[in-house]
Structures are given as C-alpha cells and as structure tokens.
Design a protein around this motif. Structure first.
Motif, PDB file in Angstrom:
ATOM      1  N   GLY A   1     -12.184  59.123  15.214  1.00 16.74           N
ATOM      2  CA  GLY A   1     -11.512  58.291  14.100  1.00 16.74           C
ATOM      3  C   GLY A   1     -12.242  57.133  13.429  1.00 16.74           C
ATOM      4  O   GLY A   1     -13.181  56.846  14.208  1.00 16.74           O
ATOM      5  N   GLN A   2     -11.790  56.690  12.475  1.00 18.65           N
ATOM      6  CA  GLN A   2     -12.448  55.324  11.757  1.00 18.65           C
ATOM      7  C   GLN A   2     -12.435  54.012  12.452  1.00 18.65           C
ATOM      8  O   GLN A   2     -11.077  53.822  13.160  1.00 18.65           O
ATOM      9  CB  GLN A   2     -11.955  55.401  10.372  1.00 18.65           C
ATOM     10  CG  GLN A   2     -12.628  56.652   9.552  1.00 18.65           C
ATOM     11  CD  GLN A   2     -12.416  56.462   8.061  1.00 18.65           C
ATOM     12  OE1 GLN A   2     -11.653  55.570   7.667  1.00 18.65           O
ATOM     13  NE2 GLN A   2     -12.875  57.294   7.327  1.00 18.65           N
ATOM     14  N   THR A   3     -13.209  53.373  12.476  1.00 20.94           N
ATOM     15  CA  THR A   3     -12.938  51.875  12.883  1.00 20.94           C
ATOM     16  C   THR A   3     -13.214  50.852  11.860  1.00 20.94           C
ATOM     17  O   THR A   3     -13.815  51.155  10.733  1.00 20.94           O
ATOM     18  CB  THR A   3     -13.958  51.579  14.242  1.00 20.94           C
ATOM     19  OG1 THR A   3     -15.291  51.706  13.685  1.00 20.94           O
ATOM     20  CG2 THR A   3     -13.599  52.460  15.434  1.00 20.94           C
ATOM     21  N   ALA A   4     -12.797  49.715  12.143  1.00 19.80           N
ATOM     22  CA  ALA A   4     -13.061  48.803  11.110  1.00 19.80           C
ATOM     23  C   ALA A   4     -13.442  47.321  11.404  1.00 19.80           C
ATOM     24  O   ALA A   4     -13.433  47.198  12.649  1.00 19.80           O
ATOM     25  CB  ALA A   4     -11.419  48.498  10.293  1.00 19.80           C
ATOM     26  N   PRO A  29     -16.457  46.873  17.889  1.00 24.44           N
ATOM     27  CA  PRO A  29     -16.778  45.967  18.852  1.00 24.44           C
ATOM     28  C   PRO A  29     -17.018  44.742  17.958  1.00 24.44           C
ATOM     29  O   PRO A  29     -18.086  44.812  16.946  1.00 24.44           O
ATOM     30  CB  PRO A  29     -18.031  46.595  19.538  1.00 24.44           C
ATOM     31  CG  PRO A  29     -17.887  47.899  19.561  1.00 24.44           C
ATOM     32  CD  PRO A  29     -17.291  48.384  18.209  1.00 24.44           C
ATOM     33  N   GLY A  30     -16.650  43.607  18.413  1.00 25.07           N
ATOM     34  CA  GLY A  30     -16.943  42.440  17.705  1.00 25.07           C
ATOM     35  C   GLY A  30     -16.137  42.069  16.321  1.00 25.07           C
ATOM     36  O   GLY A  30     -16.020  41.143  15.470  1.00 25.07           O
ATOM     37  N   ALA A  31     -15.104  43.202  16.082  1.00 26.63           N
ATOM     38  CA  ALA A  31     -14.259  43.167  14.737  1.00 26.63           C
ATOM     39  C   ALA A  31     -13.241  42.239  15.159  1.00 26.63           C
ATOM     40  O   ALA A  31     -12.993  41.694  16.180  1.00 26.63           O
ATOM     41  CB  ALA A  31     -13.915  44.601  14.417  1.00 26.63           C
ATOM     42  N   PHE A  32     -12.405  41.690  13.909  1.00 25.66           N
ATOM     43  CA  PHE A  32     -11.429  40.657  14.269  1.00 25.66           C
ATOM     44  C   PHE A  32     -10.196  41.347  13.686  1.00 25.66           C
ATOM     45  O   PHE A  32      -9.988  42.262  12.857  1.00 25.66           O
ATOM     46  CB  PHE A  32     -11.510  39.781  13.248  1.00 25.66           C
ATOM     47  CG  PHE A  32     -12.684  38.934  13.501  1.00 25.66           C
ATOM     48  CD1 PHE A  32     -12.379  37.719  14.537  1.00 25.66           C
ATOM     49  CD2 PHE A  32     -13.940  38.875  12.927  1.00 25.66           C
ATOM     50  CE1 PHE A  32     -13.580  36.823  14.843  1.00 25.66           C
ATOM     51  CE2 PHE A  32     -15.107  38.176  13.441  1.00 25.66           C
ATOM     52  CZ  PHE A  32     -14.716  37.049  14.295  1.00 25.66           C
ATOM     53  N   VAL A  55      -9.353  42.672  23.961  1.00 26.61           N
ATOM     54  CA  VAL A  55      -9.442  42.122  22.527  1.00 26.61           C
ATOM     55  C   VAL A  55      -8.850  40.927  22.645  1.00 26.61           C
ATOM     56  O   VAL A  55      -7.816  40.667  23.701  1.00 26.61           O
ATOM     57  CB  VAL A  55      -8.437  42.561  21.597  1.00 26.61           C
ATOM     58  CG1 VAL A  55      -8.197  41.920  20.198  1.00 26.61           C
ATOM     59  CG2 VAL A  55      -8.843  44.177  21.332  1.00 26.61           C
ATOM     60  N   VAL A  56      -9.597  39.603  22.721  1.00 29.76           N
ATOM     61  CA  VAL A  56      -9.406  38.189  22.936  1.00 29.76           C
ATOM     62  C   VAL A  56      -8.883  37.260  21.963  1.00 29.76           C
ATOM     63  O   VAL A  56      -9.184  37.627  20.714  1.00 29.76           O
ATOM     64  CB  VAL A  56     -10.491  37.736  23.834  1.00 29.76           C
ATOM     65  CG1 VAL A  56     -10.788  38.490  25.056  1.00 29.76           C
ATOM     66  CG2 VAL A  56     -11.786  37.444  22.972  1.00 29.76           C
ATOM     67  N   GLN A  57      -8.042  36.427  22.303  1.00 26.87           N
ATOM     68  CA  GLN A  57      -7.562  35.499  21.171  1.00 26.87           C
ATOM     69  C   GLN A  57      -8.564  34.224  20.892  1.00 26.87           C
ATOM     70  O   GLN A  57      -9.271  33.797  21.962  1.00 26.87           O
ATOM     71  CB  GLN A  57      -6.481  34.724  21.764  1.00 26.87           C
ATOM     72  CG  GLN A  57      -5.820  33.680  20.832  1.00 26.87           C
ATOM     73  CD  GLN A  57      -4.474  32.937  21.558  1.00 26.87           C
ATOM     74  OE1 GLN A  57      -3.773  33.895  22.013  1.00 26.87           O
ATOM     75  NE2 GLN A  57      -4.509  31.634  21.306  1.00 26.87           N
ATOM     76  N   ARG A  58      -8.998  34.461  19.724  1.00 24.75           N
ATOM     77  CA  ARG A  58      -9.849  33.345  19.129  1.00 24.75           C
ATOM     78  C   ARG A  58      -9.277  32.023  18.546  1.00 24.75           C
ATOM     79  O   ARG A  58      -9.926  30.873  18.711  1.00 24.75           O
ATOM     80  CB  ARG A  58     -10.764  33.748  18.308  1.00 24.75           C
ATOM     81  CG  ARG A  58     -11.677  34.949  18.832  1.00 24.75           C
ATOM     82  CD  ARG A  58     -12.670  34.502  19.652  1.00 24.75           C
ATOM     83  NE  ARG A  58     -13.599  35.588  20.347  1.00 24.75           N
ATOM     84  CZ  ARG A  58     -13.965  35.339  21.373  1.00 24.75           C
ATOM     85  NH1 ARG A  58     -13.704  34.575  22.385  1.00 24.75           N
ATOM     86  NH2 ARG A  58     -14.712  36.165  21.832  1.00 24.75           N
ATOM     87  N   GLN A  59      -8.039  32.149  18.006  1.00 19.57           N
ATOM     88  CA  GLN A  59      -7.445  31.199  17.206  1.00 19.57           C
ATOM     89  C   GLN A  59      -6.092  31.341  17.057  1.00 19.57           C
ATOM     90  O   GLN A  59      -5.403  32.497  16.716  1.00 19.57           O
ATOM     91  CB  GLN A  59      -8.178  30.860  15.896  1.00 19.57           C
ATOM     92  CG  GLN A  59      -7.700  29.458  15.407  1.00 19.57           C
ATOM     93  CD  GLN A  59      -8.622  29.254  14.208  1.00 19.57           C
ATOM     94  OE1 GLN A  59      -9.371  29.909  13.355  1.00 19.57           O
ATOM     95  NE2 GLN A  59      -8.649  27.871  13.726  1.00 19.57           N
ATOM     96  N   MET A  60      -5.359  30.164  17.136  1.00 17.92           N
ATOM     97  CA  MET A  60      -3.854  30.456  16.840  1.00 17.92           C
ATOM     98  C   MET A  60      -3.433  29.224  15.730  1.00 17.92           C
ATOM     99  O   MET A  60      -3.691  28.073  15.834  1.00 17.92           O
ATOM    100  CB  MET A  60      -2.964  30.409  18.166  1.00 17.92           C
ATOM    101  CG  MET A  60      -1.447  30.441  17.631  1.00 17.92           C
ATOM    102  SD  MET A  60      -0.273  30.416  18.990  1.00 17.92           S
ATOM    103  CE  MET A  60      -1.402  30.725  20.589  1.00 17.92           C
ATOM    104  N   LYS A  61      -2.503  29.549  14.867  1.00 21.04           N
ATOM    105  CA  LYS A  61      -1.824  28.680  13.893  1.00 21.04           C
ATOM    106  C   LYS A  61      -0.530  28.786  13.838  1.00 21.04           C
ATOM    107  O   LYS A  61       0.109  29.862  14.041  1.00 21.04           O
ATOM    108  CB  LYS A  61      -2.424  28.891  12.552  1.00 21.04           C
ATOM    109  CG  LYS A  61      -3.872  28.755  12.226  1.00 21.04           C
ATOM    110  CD  LYS A  61      -4.402  27.435  12.362  1.00 21.04           C
ATOM    111  CE  LYS A  61      -5.793  27.115  11.934  1.00 21.04           C
ATOM    112  NZ  LYS A  61      -6.208  25.921  11.668  1.00 21.04           N
ATOM    113  N   CYS A  74     -13.950  42.467  21.988  1.00 21.70           N
ATOM    114  CA  CYS A  74     -15.332  41.977  22.626  1.00 21.70           C
ATOM    115  C   CYS A  74     -16.230  43.262  22.527  1.00 21.70           C
ATOM    116  O   CYS A  74     -15.683  44.452  22.666  1.00 21.70           O
ATOM    117  CB  CYS A  74     -14.999  41.689  24.233  1.00 21.70           C
ATOM    118  SG  CYS A  74     -13.999  40.435  24.647  1.00 21.70           S
ATOM    119  N   PRO A  75     -17.473  42.967  22.374  1.00 23.01           N
ATOM    120  CA  PRO A  75     -18.632  44.103  22.309  1.00 23.01           C
ATOM    121  C   PRO A  75     -18.851  44.636  23.562  1.00 23.01           C
ATOM    122  O   PRO A  75     -18.467  44.281  24.743  1.00 23.01           O
ATOM    123  CB  PRO A  75     -19.661  43.317  21.919  1.00 23.01           C
ATOM    124  CG  PRO A  75     -19.662  41.925  21.833  1.00 23.01           C
ATOM    125  CD  PRO A  75     -18.028  41.614  22.198  1.00 23.01           C
TER     126      PRO A  75
END
Length: 75
Positions: A1-4, A29-32, A55-61, A74-75
């Motif tokens: 499949g395709q990745t983004a 890998p490295g995508a947001f 898949v790790v959390q980077r920021q929360m608002k 994560c890569p």
C-alpha cells in the motif's frame, strides 16, 4: 500500500482503537500524524494506542476539555 509523510485524522477514541494498525501502516518512517477530537480524560489511552505501533507523541495542545495530538512514526 501507499504511505504518507503526513496524515490528519479527526476521530473518536473507539474509532482510533480500531484503526490504529491501518493508520500507523500508512505512515512512512519519520512521518507525522495529527489527530484531534479527543477529551482530556482520554490522554492516557491515546498514548498507549499508538505507542504499541512505534508511533510516539511529540506534542499535545488543549482547548478547554478537548485535545489535539501530534505523533511521529519512529524510523
């Protein structure tokens, strides 16, 4: 499949639990991943769902009782 490089998703917690594998599989890998539409009380559950998928959390608002979360695969 395709990745983004970037995926945007507004979904409730139940849908997120069901689709976590498909969403993480769509990320390069490295995508947001930017998600929104969650209640503050669901913060702990949200972190666990994607942590299992590398898949790790980077920021929360927060705005009132609502949160948006930025994740990175994560890569």
């Amino acid at each position: 499949g395709q990745t983004a490089d970037v995926v945007l998703a507004k979904m409730d917690l139940a849908t997120r639990k069901q689709s976590a594998g498909a969403i993480s599989g769509a990320l390069k890998p490295g995508a947001f991943l930017l998600t929104s539409g969650y209640l503050v009380k669901d913060t702990g559950a949200l972190q666990n769902i994607f942590a299992e998928k590398n898949v790790v959390q980077r920021q929360m608002k927060q705005s009132g009782e609502w949160i948006a979360v930025l994740y990175q695969k994560c890569p």
